[in-house]
Design a protein around this motif. Sequence first.
Motif, PDB file in Angstrom:
ATOM      1  N   ALA A 211     -40.549   9.830 -10.053  1.00 44.43           N
ATOM      2  CA  ALA A 211     -40.409  10.952 -10.990  1.00 44.43           C
ATOM      3  C   ALA A 211     -39.886  12.192 -10.283  1.00 44.43           C
ATOM      4  N   THR A 212     -40.373  12.434  -9.079  1.00 44.84           N
ATOM      5  CA  THR A 212     -39.959  13.609  -8.319  1.00 44.84           C
ATOM      6  C   THR A 212     -38.496  13.517  -7.896  1.00 44.84           C
ATOM      7  N   LEU A 213     -38.092  12.349  -7.387  1.00 46.44           N
ATOM      8  CA  LEU A 213     -36.709  12.177  -6.946  1.00 46.44           C
ATOM      9  C   LEU A 213     -35.733  12.223  -8.117  1.00 46.44           C
TER      10      LEU A 213
ATOM     11  N   GLY B 132     -40.123  19.368 -17.537  1.00 44.95           N
ATOM     12  CA  GLY B 132     -39.241  18.951 -16.452  1.00 44.95           C
ATOM     13  C   GLY B 132     -37.810  19.393 -16.656  1.00 44.95           C
ATOM     14  N   PRO B 133     -36.935  19.113 -15.688  1.00 40.80           N
ATOM     15  CA  PRO B 133     -35.528  19.521 -15.790  1.00 40.80           C
ATOM     16  C   PRO B 133     -34.826  18.994 -17.030  1.00 40.80           C
TER      17      PRO B 133
ATOM     18  N   PHE C 177     -39.201  24.501 -11.242  1.00 44.09           N
ATOM     19  CA  PHE C 177     -39.113  23.315 -12.089  1.00 44.09           C
ATOM     20  C   PHE C 177     -40.246  22.358 -11.722  1.00 44.09           C
ATOM     21  N   GLY C 178     -40.618  21.520 -12.659  1.00 46.44           N
ATOM     22  CA  GLY C 178     -41.619  20.494 -12.394  1.00 46.44           C
ATOM     23  C   GLY C 178     -41.038  19.122 -12.645  1.00 46.44           C
ATOM     24  N   SER C 179     -41.517  18.120 -11.915  1.00 45.78           N
ATOM     25  CA  SER C 179     -41.041  16.759 -12.127  1.00 45.78           C
ATOM     26  C   SER C 179     -41.643  16.156 -13.388  1.00 45.78           C
ATOM     27  N   ASN C 180     -42.666  16.819 -13.916  1.00 46.86           N
ATOM     28  CA  ASN C 180     -43.324  16.363 -15.137  1.00 46.86           C
ATOM     29  C   ASN C 180     -44.139  17.528 -15.670  1.00 46.86           C
TER      30      ASN C 180
ATOM     31  N   ASP D  72     -44.656  15.325  -8.394  1.00 44.55           N
ATOM     32  CA  ASP D  72     -45.785  14.612  -9.002  1.00 44.55           C
ATOM     33  C   ASP D  72     -46.553  13.900  -7.899  1.00 44.55           C
ATOM     34  N   ALA D  73     -47.794  14.309  -7.706  1.00 42.54           N
ATOM     35  CA  ALA D  73     -48.603  13.755  -6.625  1.00 42.54           C
ATOM     36  C   ALA D  73     -49.300  12.458  -7.006  1.00 42.54           C
TER      37      ALA D  73
END
Length: 225
Positions: free
Chosen positions: A146-148, A113-114, A10-13, A138-139
Amino acid sequence: MKKKVVLSIFGSNTDVGKTMCSLGLVGAGLRRGRAAYLKPVQTGPEGDAEAVQRHHPKARAETMYWYAQPVSPHVAAKLEGTKVPSRGVLKEEIVAWAESSDENLLVMETAGGPLSPSPDGTLQADLWPTSDVVLVGDARLGGISATLCAAEALERRGFALKSLILVGQDRSLGNKQFLRDYYFQDDVLVLGLPAPPPRPAPLADWLTFTAPAFDKILTKLLVAK
């Protein structure tokens, strides 16, 4: 590697490096045995499964539903007027693919994203079979939140977050260190990787350089099994 590992990416974005991480994980699987890759829903002219096949010809890589328009799946499906799988059908197809596969490592990559919509509008995390997860965070500036949020959405639905990767991390922003400290007690492996070269530059050197990180993730999963 004798144990079968099923791993969801999965990706946060969007555009945070999910496919790059999928490539790295498939490579780690091939170094230990056999690996397969699935992209249930693809949008846009370029296919991620094709990229996996190109870099790892020994891996099996497949796409279930591919929409040519480079937009969200629920929009692309309407624009093209093609088959739209329902929530139940798509989940059944993903589960059936995983159960019928005999490779040691199965890497299944989501689109967006999810909480991004699937072709019928269902949120991806609501139709995806629960499994171990590697979340590509997301770095960028603002990426911690966004990640949390992405991680919380997954954990509330029963997914097991095993590793969190930041691709192209900017150390001055402190994203990786904050997330590493945040997840210290939860035994989540948090890694930072350099950005891959811009397209169409070859990825071979990047995949070689990052191979130890992806091997580390797979080792952690196998020990947990």
